[in-house]
Design an enzyme around this catalytic site. Structure first.
Site, mmCIF file in Angstrom:
data_model
loop_
_atom_site.group_PDB
_atom_site.id
_atom_site.type_symbol
_atom_site.label_atom_id
_atom_site.label_comp_id
_atom_site.label_asym_id
_atom_site.label_seq_id
_atom_site.Cartn_x
_atom_site.Cartn_y
_atom_site.Cartn_z
ATOM 1 N N ASP A 30 0.872 -1.170 0.000
ATOM 2 C CA ASP A 30 0.000 0.000 0.000
ATOM 3 C C ASP A 30 0.908 1.219 0.000
ATOM 4 O O ASP A 30 1.960 1.208 0.660
ATOM 5 C CB ASP A 30 -0.893 0.003 1.247
ATOM 6 C CG ASP A 30 -2.032 1.003 1.141
ATOM 7 O OD1 ASP A 30 -3.179 0.567 0.932
ATOM 8 O OD2 ASP A 30 -1.789 2.226 1.262
ATOM 9 N N GLY A 122 -18.193 -6.681 3.489
ATOM 10 C CA GLY A 122 -17.892 -5.536 4.322
ATOM 11 C C GLY A 122 -16.880 -5.834 5.411
ATOM 12 O O GLY A 122 -16.005 -6.691 5.285
ATOM 13 N N LYS A 172 -22.109 -7.983 -9.077
ATOM 14 C CA LYS A 172 -21.948 -7.154 -7.875
ATOM 15 C C LYS A 172 -22.701 -5.839 -8.015
ATOM 16 O O LYS A 172 -23.257 -5.307 -7.042
ATOM 17 C CB LYS A 172 -20.461 -6.894 -7.628
ATOM 18 C CG LYS A 172 -20.161 -6.054 -6.376
ATOM 19 C CD LYS A 172 -20.729 -6.704 -5.125
ATOM 20 C CE LYS A 172 -20.142 -6.136 -3.833
ATOM 21 N NZ LYS A 172 -20.142 -4.697 -3.684
ATOM 22 N N GLU A 179 -29.465 -4.209 -2.772
ATOM 23 C CA GLU A 179 -29.148 -3.802 -1.388
ATOM 24 C C GLU A 179 -29.710 -2.414 -1.096
ATOM 25 O O GLU A 179 -30.276 -2.170 -0.030
ATOM 26 C CB GLU A 179 -27.642 -3.833 -1.210
ATOM 27 C CG GLU A 179 -27.125 -3.366 0.133
ATOM 28 C CD GLU A 179 -25.610 -3.284 0.136
ATOM 29 O OE1 GLU A 179 -25.081 -2.182 0.351
ATOM 30 O OE2 GLU A 179 -24.965 -4.323 -0.096
#
Length: 302
Positions: A30, A122, A172, A179
């Site tokens: 990262d 999540g 997705k 959702e």
């Protein structure tokens, strides 16, 4: 199996830790030193540069991108010159499926396979597992199966190869649109109960009740029950709702395919509406009511 994880934000870090616990060697990268340090503290090896990460993974390499959709192209631009024929790039973020198809073509020009993996779960995924919607070449996806099995709730469920490149992120996108609609319906129902003052309803109690045996039970309801138990009046929470962008893509796709999707569309519009502190739309409505019917309007200092 070894995997390079690019992007060690909360989701990427959680996935890396789940894979690490499953015995898969993860090498993380990262650009933020703090993110690398947090993952290192969990026992996961990290690299300080993208080039060092690529060199640390033996060929053929498997590299998982868990970065915002807005920086996928830039990340690929820096990554592809470092890769070799036979390497695989997996995009596990929330990308638009048409961009994934274009990225697959771009990778293919260098002999690099591209897989799009719609990821749901999540912050709970590290412990509960992730739902993975995978798009890509049959042989490539089969070779990645150990990764998906380790990330899913169980080896035989919670992940599936849903089709060619683009299919994973398409599923997705639709998943997130559904959702939105579910969350909007729950929120409206709770608002109705909260407004019915004469019954003095305990929303946490009713929500907990619905979790058992009811046709509307779901994980979203479970999370709603937890939230209301901790904060029954939702004190301190601003009525401002963000969106990830996937419902926008879903609505646009519904228009292109001429598929009516009024619930998903309206739930997205409600999120946009939540951000208007001084709605011009509502002020215009009040003005027109006064013009044609002489109805009173409320004044504001703003």
């Amino acid at each position: 199996m070894q995997l390079g994880m690019i992007g060690l934000g909360r989701m990427g870090a959680n996935m890396a830790q789940r894979l690490h616990r499953a015995g898969i060697h993860v090498q993380g990268f990262d650009p933020a030193a703090q993110a690398r340090e947090q993952v290192s503290a969990a026992g996961i090896a990290t690299s300080d540069t993208l080039q060092d990460l690529v060199h640390a993974i033996p060929a053929p390499r498997r590299l998982w991108l868990m970065v915002p959709s807005t920086v996928v192209d830039a990340t690929l631009g820096a990554l592809l010159p470092l890769l070799s024929n036979g390497d695989v790039v997996i995009d596990g973020g929330n990308s638009w499926y048409k961009q994934s198809q274009a990225r697959a073509a771009r990778c293919g020009e260098r002999g690099v396979a591209f897989v799009d993996c719609g990821t749901s779960g999540g912050i709970w995924g590290r412990e509960e597992g992730y739902c993975l919607m995978v798009g890509g070449d049959v042989g490539t996806v089969a070779g990645l199966a150990p990764l998906f099995r380790a990330l899913a709730p169980a080896m035989d469920r919670g992940w599936a190869h849903v089709g060619p490149v683009g299919a994973g992120h398409f599923c997705k996108m639709v998943h997130n649109g559904i959702e939105y609609g579910m969350m909007q319906a729950y929120a409206e129902g709770f608002a109705l109960m909260e407004k019915k003052a004469e019954f003095e309803l305990d929303l946490a109690q009713v929500t907990e009740l619905w979790r058992h045996g009811s046709v509307v039970r779901s994980w979203l309801l479970d999370l709603g029950a937890d939230a209301l138990r901790d904060n029954p009046t939702l004190a301190g929470i601003a009525p401002y709702v963000e969106d990830s962008g996937e419902a926008r893509w879903a609505v646009a796709e519904a228009i292109d395919l001429e598929v009516p999707a009024p619930v998903i569309t309206l739930s997205l519009q409600e999120r946009l509406r939540s951000r208007q502190r001084n709605s011009f739309t509502d002020r215009m409505l009040a003005t027109m009511r006064r013009q044609f019917g002489g109805h009173a309007i409320r004044k504001t200092d703003a």
